[in-house]
Structures are given as C-alpha cells and as structure tokens.
Design an enzyme around this catalytic site. Sequence first.
Site, PDB file in Angstrom:
ATOM      1  N   TYR A 557       2.983   5.748  -4.663  1.00 52.59           N
ATOM      2  CA  TYR A 557       2.880   5.354  -3.309  1.00 52.59           C
ATOM      3  C   TYR A 557       1.812   4.067  -3.228  1.00 52.59           C
ATOM      4  O   TYR A 557       1.094   4.235  -2.381  1.00 52.59           O
ATOM      5  CB  TYR A 557       2.474   6.675  -2.488  1.00 52.59           C
ATOM      6  CG  TYR A 557       3.406   7.791  -2.670  1.00 52.59           C
ATOM      7  CD1 TYR A 557       4.654   7.727  -2.358  1.00 52.59           C
ATOM      8  CD2 TYR A 557       2.572   8.948  -3.088  1.00 52.59           C
ATOM      9  CE1 TYR A 557       5.418   8.918  -2.785  1.00 52.59           C
ATOM     10  CE2 TYR A 557       3.394  10.036  -3.192  1.00 52.59           C
ATOM     11  CZ  TYR A 557       4.736  10.180  -3.094  1.00 52.59           C
ATOM     12  OH  TYR A 557       5.478  11.018  -3.468  1.00 52.59           O
ATOM     13  N   HIS A 558       1.743   3.094  -4.197  1.00 51.52           N
ATOM     14  CA  HIS A 558       1.037   2.096  -4.313  1.00 51.52           C
ATOM     15  C   HIS A 558       1.640   0.938  -4.066  1.00 51.52           C
ATOM     16  O   HIS A 558       1.379  -0.158  -4.760  1.00 51.52           O
ATOM     17  CB  HIS A 558       0.414   2.037  -5.781  1.00 51.52           C
ATOM     18  CG  HIS A 558      -0.610   3.170  -5.929  1.00 51.52           C
ATOM     19  ND1 HIS A 558      -0.917   3.511  -7.316  1.00 51.52           N
ATOM     20  CD2 HIS A 558      -1.296   4.217  -5.272  1.00 51.52           C
ATOM     21  CE1 HIS A 558      -1.896   4.582  -7.211  1.00 51.52           C
ATOM     22  NE2 HIS A 558      -1.805   4.998  -5.897  1.00 51.52           N
ATOM     23  N   TYR A 559       2.485   0.681  -2.961  1.00 46.35           N
ATOM     24  CA  TYR A 559       2.973  -0.450  -2.721  1.00 46.35           C
ATOM     25  C   TYR A 559       2.005  -1.666  -2.277  1.00 46.35           C
ATOM     26  O   TYR A 559       1.076  -1.436  -1.708  1.00 46.35           O
ATOM     27  CB  TYR A 559       4.163  -0.402  -1.444  1.00 46.35           C
ATOM     28  CG  TYR A 559       4.437   1.201  -1.520  1.00 46.35           C
ATOM     29  CD1 TYR A 559       5.345   1.653  -2.320  1.00 46.35           C
ATOM     30  CD2 TYR A 559       4.265   2.151  -0.458  1.00 46.35           C
ATOM     31  CE1 TYR A 559       5.713   3.076  -2.528  1.00 46.35           C
ATOM     32  CE2 TYR A 559       4.465   3.484  -0.388  1.00 46.35           C
ATOM     33  CZ  TYR A 559       5.287   3.860  -1.397  1.00 46.35           C
ATOM     34  OH  TYR A 559       5.751   5.182  -1.585  1.00 46.35           O
TER      35      TYR A 559
END
Length: 651
Positions: A557-559
């Site tokens: 979840y590190h967009y």
Amino acid sequence: MAFHILLPTVLASIKAGVSIIGAGKIAILPFLLAALAYFHYDQFDPENKPVDRKQVDHEYDFIVVGGGSAGSVIANRLTEIPNWKVLLLEAGGHETEISDVPILSLYLHKSKLDWGYKTEPQDSACQAMTEKRCSWTRGKVLGGSSVLNTMLYIRGNRRDFDQWAKFGNEGWSYDEILPYFLKSQDQRNPYLAKNTKYHATGGYQTVQDSPYNTPVGVAFLEAAQEMGYEIRDVNGEKQTGFAFYQFTMRRGSRCSTAKAFLRPIRLRRNLHISLRSHVTKVLIDPNSRRAYGVEFIKDGRRQVVFARKEVILSAGAINSPQLLMLSGVGPAEHLREKKIRVIHDSPGVGQNLQDHIAVGGLVFLIDHPISLLINRLVNLNTALRYTLKEDGPLTSSIGLEVVGFIKTKYTNQSDDWPDMEFMATSTSASADGGTQVKRAHGVSDEFYNEVYKDINYKDTFGIFPMMLRPKSRGEIKLRSNNPLEYPLLYHNYLTDPHDVWVLREGVKAAIAYGETQAMKRFGARFHAKPLPNCKHLPPLTDEYWDCVVRQYTLSIYHYSCTAKMGPASDPYAVTDPQLRVYGVSGLRVIDASIMPTITNGNLNAPVIMIGEKGADLIKYYWLTPTTRKKRSLRAIFNMRLGETCPNITSA
C-alpha cells in the site's frame, strides 16, 4: 452514578465499532472492552477530535484537499500564521476507538474507512487474488492511511533523497530533508532519542517501540545476527541490518496524523475542517490558468469554495492525479477522450506509478504456543491489559515485530542501499482461520483452502520479503469524467524481469532466515505446500520461485510517484521542486505523488516529511520579502522552458 455516565460512552463506542467493521467479524467481548480504551485515553489527554464544519465560508487563503498523512501536517503548519485562513477538506469522517487498537488494523481494510480500490486484472501478478485483482487499501478518514496502516516508522535511505536531488530537485537531498523528519518527531525511546543527529523529541508525531513482543521477536534478531547482520537503528546513520520496528504509537494506541497534528490545534480559529466532503474538481481559470477554488460534494449537495492564495492537493497518489485530470491537467489525448477540457497538457499525470510489493504467505510452523493467534487474543485479560495498562497483545501491530534490510545479488554489495526489506511477523495469514487476513489481502477462497486450510489456527510466524526499488511502472487513468467513478488502476507489477529476480532472491533469503538455528529452537519449518499454479515446476528451483512471486503478490500500500516533481526540462515532471504544478498558478501537490522514485522502506514517515517541507515552501513563497513581486495572483508560478501563455502577467 459513574456507571450511568460511562454507559452512554461505552454504547457509542460499540455502535461506532460495529458500524465500521460490521457485526460478527470478530469475537465481540474483548473488543468491546477494548473500546473503553478511548474513554481511558481521554482521562489523561485533554485533546479531542476536531469539529466538523457544517457550512464552509465563501473564501479562504488556502484550501487543502485531503486530511491524510501530508494534509494534516500542512493544515497544522499553515495555521501557525494567525492571519492565514485555511480550509481542510476530507472525504471521510473521524477515526474511531476501534481504529486506535493496533492489532485490529486489518479489520479496517474494506471497511467504511477504506476507499476500497482494486486494480484491473493483469496476468503479471496477484494470480492468487479474487479475479486476479490486487486490493489497494487507502484511508477514507481524517488522518488518511495513517489510520489504517501498520504504523511502521521508516524514513528511507540517504541515497533515495540524494538521488532525487541529482534528478534536478534542488533542496531535496538527505541533509536538506533530515531536519523535516526531526521537526515532526517525538521519539519516546530514550536510547534512540540520545542520538540527536537522527532523532528528536517534542514534535507532534509520537514514535515509540511496541509495548509488546513475543519470544519470536527476540529470536528474529538472533537469527539476523546468525546470518551476519548487525542490529542497528534503521532510521540512523546506516540502513542495512535488523531492528525492532519503531511505530507511530502513543501509549500503546495508534497515533495517526489526525491525532498528532490536528487534535492539538482544533481550537485554532483560522482552521476550518469539513468532513465527508468529496472534492470533485479544482477550479482553474482557462485563460489565466490560475487555480482559484474547488468544487466538492457534502451531504449530497454540490458546493464551491474559493482560494485567495493556493489550492493544495494532498489527496494521495491515487486521488491527486485523478483530481488533476478531472480538472483539465494531464495527458491531453486521454483528457479529450474523456471529454474533459484541457487546461494544461501534462503527460506525467498518473504515470510513473510505483509501489512496494512483497511475497505473501511465506509461513513457518513452530511447536510452541508463543505466536499471535486470534483465538488466544479473545479473552478478558488482553482487553483489560490494553485498556488499563496500555500493553499486551492488542498493542501489537498485527504481529509485526522486526524489520530487516538486506542486499540481494542484484544490488551493489559495497553500498549501504539494500534492495530488500524483511517484514518479520509473529503470526501469519492462517492464524485467524482464513477470515479477516484473507479478506483484507483479497486472496481467493480456492487458493487459500488449497494452500493454508490445513494449518488454520496453528502456531506460525511469517516473513514478508518486500522489494524496495521496483523497475516496473504502473499507471492511473480516468474511467470517465464522472468524479465519483473510481479510476482505472494498472499496477504493472513484475513486468520488468529485474523485479522478478529480486523478489525471487528475497524469497530464498527469507526461507534461509526462517530456518536458522535461532528459529529452529521453536521447531521452525517452512510450510512448503506447492502453489496451485506452480505445481508443474520442480519445487524450490528458480523457475518455481519465479512462478510463486506472481501468485500471492501483496501490495504494501505504498502507491507513489504519480505526479512526480522534477526540473522543467523533464517532460514527465508534474510539479517543480517547490511542488507547484507546472502550467497552472496557485496549485500545488504535496503528498506521495510527488516522489520521483519510491523510498527505501515504508512510506508514512517520508510523506509526513513531505508535508512538513511543503508547508515551509509555501511559507517561504508568501512570507519572504524577496518573493513579493512573484505573489501576483495572475502570475504563472513556473511555466516550462519555452512555453508561452497569453494574457498572463509573468513573474
């Protein structure tokens, strides 16, 4: 009498928790008791949640879109100037007592606090997921993803930021951004706090060690030493090595950026916060190309609010580029295709998407009852420990205890720039019997039952090898010109062979790590059941692992990087190094979107830093006498080299 006062608070907590995660998702008794922790918290902390502004004013100096990890910081810092009036617009509502409990973070995924994004089906990765679509969790709540994340405080590597500077982003080298990490930090570990070069106390953002570790956590560090790695402060001078995680916690509970940066200033009269306010468009004058306000929907009603100085997009690496495109700033051909008037052709908007992915489901069985199992957490003792003593297993961040940074053979062995992160956890996907972890990760029932059903509720630990510097690049496109429709998300994971190779080496190293003597003391053995789509390949070979990494592909979840900053000579740069959008005045992007390349580690700490630096850039622009001539509202901030724009008074 006290009971009659307390009962309404308890019932409100129960109602809020059930409305968010749903009834029947968790064994109810201990978590209802855990909800009392919020009442206990307030007894010792006079801060309370900010007030939702039901009706916003006509005009503000600054409008900040998105109250997440960057937006909360910006709203705090800009309102330090008493005569600046700031509006913070957030699409979600408040965090709750349930979201405060660290062990429950995965129960917030796919809840009402989550945007609930899914990527488009692609064959390169996420083959074990339902419909081959990766779940992309994003916080739709004041505090943003800092309310849903696992609270890991990792700054990244010196070389990340020095590389940004080499790309032409003046002011973003490690030595120049380190003060912004320190500015926000309140380090509660006295041993780390003594190193004042790399840590600070007294900032808004509390950082502390977990109050609770299992025996497996200590063994993780011993295993690292057995493999020749040093135990070190990974937020200090060097990164390669292992350590207990540092968390954005306060007294055993989650310390989101809303709690850290907004609650203490909730009484500032020059800050207005409007919740459940979905921004649909930035208003840009097509002639002067100046941003002058935003449209948003609240309570089913379309509203418009105006900005005297600037509009600041801090909506995250998905929503910020989506808003830019909806507002006419983006790839011209794509915008015309969606029948959107082009204000400025910016081909980099939505491109360059980067994310950290890990191989999920690497599970090791052990013989001792010492890991985190959901059925052992469900008891009165754990709830009371959390509520009254601020420790115990409910303060564990889903079992994450130790972090390791290692180098595979595909990176420079002599440089302190590791390309693999180990996330070592004293639990696994099967520890809850295939309920919430499977659902949060989006794993299909068929895959889970074939691979993990036989080890449901057994004592295990897991290692998530996470690739740090992917070469694959995804993209975000508009589905339509309807702002309420989710955008098209193309992850493009593992489309570059280099990424497959690095992840494969990470898996092999993780298995070796799990089978060290330090771990074998607990009877550790790898759960080596062949994966359904890889059975045809010889087990444990490179070909087999190359197949495995495409199955349980887990986004961390590190967009990021979807509106990257860069010099005017870079045609794909969306903002300049002052985070001002090219071709439009009065508009900045300040969030993970502006990263040119993703940082070496979890992203929450770097995004807070970006918020701190971005706020200072704004203050410098508007408060420094030497920039007075540039402050004409009709002035273009930063036209590209060689560009002209009619009817504009240039700075």
